[in-house]
Write a protein that holds these residues in place. Structure first.
Motif, PDB file in Angstrom:
ATOM      1  N   THR A 110       0.837  -1.211   0.000  1.00 33.43           N
ATOM      2  CA  THR A 110       0.000   0.000   0.000  1.00 33.43           C
ATOM      3  C   THR A 110       0.863   1.249   0.000  1.00 33.43           C
ATOM      4  O   THR A 110       0.654   2.163  -0.803  1.00 33.43           O
ATOM      5  N   GLU A 111       1.841   1.290   0.897  1.00 34.00           N
ATOM      6  CA  GLU A 111       2.735   2.457   0.959  1.00 34.00           C
ATOM      7  C   GLU A 111       3.477   2.663  -0.356  1.00 34.00           C
ATOM      8  O   GLU A 111       3.565   3.788  -0.862  1.00 34.00           O
ATOM      9  N   GLU A 112       4.005   1.594  -0.884  1.00 32.65           N
ATOM     10  CA  GLU A 112       4.784   1.698  -2.121  1.00 32.65           C
ATOM     11  C   GLU A 112       3.924   2.170  -3.283  1.00 32.65           C
ATOM     12  O   GLU A 112       4.383   2.953  -4.123  1.00 32.65           O
ATOM     13  N   ALA A 113       2.678   1.741  -3.334  1.00 29.84           N
ATOM     14  CA  ALA A 113       1.764   2.202  -4.390  1.00 29.84           C
ATOM     15  C   ALA A 113       1.506   3.696  -4.257  1.00 29.84           C
ATOM     16  O   ALA A 113       1.503   4.427  -5.262  1.00 29.84           O
ATOM     17  N   PHE A 114       1.290   4.177  -3.033  1.00 27.84           N
ATOM     18  CA  PHE A 114       1.098   5.611  -2.811  1.00 27.84           C
ATOM     19  C   PHE A 114       2.331   6.387  -3.254  1.00 27.84           C
ATOM     20  O   PHE A 114       2.226   7.409  -3.943  1.00 27.84           O
ATOM     21  N   MET A 115       3.485   5.910  -2.850  1.00 23.19           N
ATOM     22  CA  MET A 115       4.725   6.607  -3.162  1.00 23.19           C
ATOM     23  C   MET A 115       4.990   6.637  -4.659  1.00 23.19           C
ATOM     24  O   MET A 115       5.412   7.662  -5.195  1.00 23.19           O
ATOM     25  N   ALA A 116       4.742   5.543  -5.334  1.00 29.72           N
ATOM     26  CA  ALA A 116       4.924   5.493  -6.786  1.00 29.72           C
ATOM     27  C   ALA A 116       3.938   6.428  -7.479  1.00 29.72           C
ATOM     28  O   ALA A 116       4.309   7.156  -8.410  1.00 29.72           O
ATOM     29  N   ARG A 117       2.713   6.432  -7.016  1.00 23.71           N
ATOM     30  CA  ARG A 117       1.662   7.270  -7.616  1.00 23.71           C
ATOM     31  C   ARG A 117       2.027   8.751  -7.589  1.00 23.71           C
ATOM     32  O   ARG A 117       1.740   9.489  -8.527  1.00 23.71           O
ATOM     33  N   PHE A 118       2.685   9.176  -6.505  1.00 22.23           N
ATOM     34  CA  PHE A 118       3.018  10.590  -6.365  1.00 22.23           C
ATOM     35  C   PHE A 118       4.467  10.910  -6.714  1.00 22.23           C
ATOM     36  O   PHE A 118       4.935  12.015  -6.508  1.00 22.23           O
ATOM     37  N   GLY A 119       5.198   9.935  -7.240  1.00 26.51           N
ATOM     38  CA  GLY A 119       6.562  10.182  -7.690  1.00 26.51           C
ATOM     39  C   GLY A 119       7.528  10.491  -6.567  1.00 26.51           C
ATOM     40  O   GLY A 119       8.426  11.325  -6.723  1.00 26.51           O
ATOM     41  N   TYR A 120       7.374   9.814  -5.443  1.00 31.13           N
ATOM     42  CA  TYR A 120       8.238  10.049  -4.294  1.00 31.13           C
ATOM     43  C   TYR A 120       9.695   9.734  -4.656  1.00 31.13           C
ATOM     44  O   TYR A 120      10.010   8.626  -5.072  1.00 31.13           O
ATOM     45  N   PRO A 121      10.600  10.716  -4.519  1.00 33.91           N
ATOM     46  CA  PRO A 121      11.977  10.519  -4.977  1.00 33.91           C
ATOM     47  C   PRO A 121      12.771   9.486  -4.176  1.00 33.91           C
ATOM     48  O   PRO A 121      13.739   8.930  -4.688  1.00 33.91           O
ATOM     49  N   ASP A 122      12.375   9.211  -2.940  1.00 35.41           N
ATOM     50  CA  ASP A 122      13.087   8.222  -2.121  1.00 35.41           C
ATOM     51  C   ASP A 122      12.411   6.854  -2.146  1.00 35.41           C
ATOM     52  O   ASP A 122      12.641   6.026  -1.267  1.00 35.41           O
ATOM     53  N   LEU A 123      11.578   6.621  -3.159  1.00 36.33           N
ATOM     54  CA  LEU A 123      10.848   5.359  -3.253  1.00 36.33           C
ATOM     55  C   LEU A 123      11.785   4.154  -3.249  1.00 36.33           C
ATOM     56  O   LEU A 123      11.552   3.182  -2.527  1.00 36.33           O
ATOM     57  N   THR A 124      12.851   4.200  -4.013  1.00 34.44           N
ATOM     58  CA  THR A 124      13.764   3.058  -4.103  1.00 34.44           C
ATOM     59  C   THR A 124      14.332   2.696  -2.740  1.00 34.44           C
ATOM     60  O   THR A 124      14.372   1.519  -2.359  1.00 34.44           O
ATOM     61  N   GLN A 125      14.741   3.694  -1.982  1.00 32.46           N
ATOM     62  CA  GLN A 125      15.289   3.450  -0.641  1.00 32.46           C
ATOM     63  C   GLN A 125      14.211   2.884   0.277  1.00 32.46           C
ATOM     64  O   GLN A 125      14.458   1.959   1.051  1.00 32.46           O
ATOM     65  N   HIS A 126      13.012   3.442   0.186  1.00 29.96           N
ATOM     66  CA  HIS A 126      11.915   2.991   1.039  1.00 29.96           C
ATOM     67  C   HIS A 126      11.549   1.536   0.721  1.00 29.96           C
ATOM     68  O   HIS A 126      11.341   0.726   1.629  1.00 29.96           O
ATOM     69  N   VAL A 127      11.494   1.203  -0.551  1.00 33.79           N
ATOM     70  CA  VAL A 127      11.203  -0.171  -0.966  1.00 33.79           C
ATOM     71  C   VAL A 127      12.295  -1.113  -0.444  1.00 33.79           C
ATOM     72  O   VAL A 127      12.001  -2.229   0.018  1.00 33.79           O
ATOM     73  N   ALA A 128      13.537  -0.673  -0.493  1.00 39.70           N
ATOM     74  CA  ALA A 128      14.644  -1.494   0.012  1.00 39.70           C
ATOM     75  C   ALA A 128      14.499  -1.728   1.519  1.00 39.70           C
ATOM     76  O   ALA A 128      14.765  -2.839   2.004  1.00 39.70           O
ATOM     77  N   GLU A 129      14.074  -0.710   2.259  1.00 41.22           N
ATOM     78  CA  GLU A 129      13.844  -0.879   3.702  1.00 41.22           C
ATOM     79  C   GLU A 129      12.728  -1.896   3.947  1.00 41.22           C
ATOM     80  O   GLU A 129      12.841  -2.745   4.835  1.00 41.22           O
ATOM     81  N   HIS A 130      11.664  -1.788   3.172  1.00 45.47           N
ATOM     82  CA  HIS A 130      10.564  -2.750   3.296  1.00 45.47           C
ATOM     83  C   HIS A 130      11.043  -4.168   2.985  1.00 45.47           C
ATOM     84  O   HIS A 130      10.728  -5.114   3.709  1.00 45.47           O
ATOM     85  N   ALA A 131      11.797  -4.318   1.901  1.00 44.56           N
ATOM     86  CA  ALA A 131      12.285  -5.642   1.499  1.00 44.56           C
ATOM     87  C   ALA A 131      13.188  -6.241   2.576  1.00 44.56           C
ATOM     88  O   ALA A 131      13.082  -7.430   2.903  1.00 44.56           O
ATOM     89  N   SER A 132      14.047  -5.416   3.143  1.00 42.28           N
ATOM     90  CA  SER A 132      14.941  -5.873   4.198  1.00 42.28           C
ATOM     91  C   SER A 132      14.141  -6.316   5.425  1.00 42.28           C
ATOM     92  O   SER A 132      14.428  -7.356   6.034  1.00 42.28           O
ATOM     93  N   MET A 133      13.132  -5.531   5.766  1.00 36.82           N
ATOM     94  CA  MET A 133      12.298  -5.873   6.910  1.00 36.82           C
ATOM     95  C   MET A 133      11.556  -7.173   6.668  1.00 36.82           C
ATOM     96  O   MET A 133      11.489  -8.037   7.553  1.00 36.82           O
ATOM     97  N   LEU A 134      10.987  -7.333   5.479  1.00 35.79           N
ATOM     98  CA  LEU A 134      10.266  -8.570   5.178  1.00 35.79           C
ATOM     99  C   LEU A 134      11.194  -9.784   5.198  1.00 35.79           C
ATOM    100  O   LEU A 134      10.821 -10.847   5.682  1.00 35.79           O
ATOM    101  N   THR A 135      12.406  -9.615   4.700  1.00 30.37           N
ATOM    102  CA  THR A 135      13.383 -10.702   4.747  1.00 30.37           C
ATOM    103  C   THR A 135      13.653 -11.089   6.198  1.00 30.37           C
ATOM    104  O   THR A 135      13.625 -12.270   6.557  1.00 30.37           O
ATOM    105  N   SER A 136      13.874 -10.089   7.037  1.00 29.73           N
ATOM    106  CA  SER A 136      14.123 -10.354   8.462  1.00 29.73           C
ATOM    107  C   SER A 136      12.920 -11.016   9.117  1.00 29.73           C
ATOM    108  O   SER A 136      13.067 -11.968   9.895  1.00 29.73           O
ATOM    109  N   LEU A 137      11.737 -10.527   8.811  1.00 35.13           N
ATOM    110  CA  LEU A 137      10.526 -11.081   9.407  1.00 35.13           C
ATOM    111  C   LEU A 137      10.303 -12.526   8.971  1.00 35.13           C
ATOM    112  O   LEU A 137       9.975 -13.392   9.788  1.00 35.13           O
ATOM    113  N   HIS A 138      10.524 -12.810   7.689  1.00 35.04           N
ATOM    114  CA  HIS A 138      10.404 -14.192   7.206  1.00 35.04           C
ATOM    115  C   HIS A 138      11.448 -15.098   7.867  1.00 35.04           C
ATOM    116  O   HIS A 138      11.135 -16.240   8.240  1.00 35.04           O
TER     117      HIS A 138
END
Length: 134
Positions: A60-88
């Motif tokens: 949901t967050e990533e879709a919002f950020m992409a929709r509005f052209g958030y410049p730090d989207l790549t970093q934010h997605v990487a933080e999410h991916a890292s968190m999901l990896t840790s959680l899994h």
């Protein structure tokens, strides 16, 4: 000790705030279950719920950020991916040594949520406000 949502984490984006509250509530239920000595199946179910809610929230967050052209989207997605990896990884390790690890997961998640909302998500909110989009 409860894992409690605090209004200081409000982003002003209703769906994001609702999902953050849901994550805090799930972490709190997990912590309570572990502390009360709940059985392994209950804790396993709560962990699976936490993983599922996290995946949905990040999408949901990533879709919002992409929709509005958030410049730090790549970093934010990487933080999410890292968190999901840790959680899994934590979820998988729980299956091997359930009690000890179960005690660590709520503390880990609470700290990560608080830090990520304060440092990561509010960057997006600031970006939206600077463009009069929020």
């Amino acid at each position: 000790m409860e894992v409690v949502w605090n209004t200081r984490y409000n982003t002003g984006i209703q769906i994001i705030d609702e999902q953050h509250q849901e994550l805090f509530a799930t972490v709190d239920r997990l912590r309570s279950s572990v502390q009360s000595g709940a059985d392994r199946t209950e804790i396993e179910t709560l962990l699976a719920t936490l993983v599922s809610h996290s995946e949905r929230h990040f999408a949901t967050e990533e879709a919002f950020m992409a929709r509005f052209g958030y410049p730090d989207l790549t970093q934010h997605v990487a933080e999410h991916a890292s968190m999901l990896t840790s959680l899994h990884e934590l979820h998988n390790k729980f299956r091997e040594s359930h009690h000890t690890l179960a005690l660590m997961i709520p503390t880990f998640m609470e700290g990560w949520l608080k830090h990520h909302i304060s440092d990561g998500d509010f960057g997006f909110v600031t970006f939206l406000k600077s463009r009069n989009l929020a």
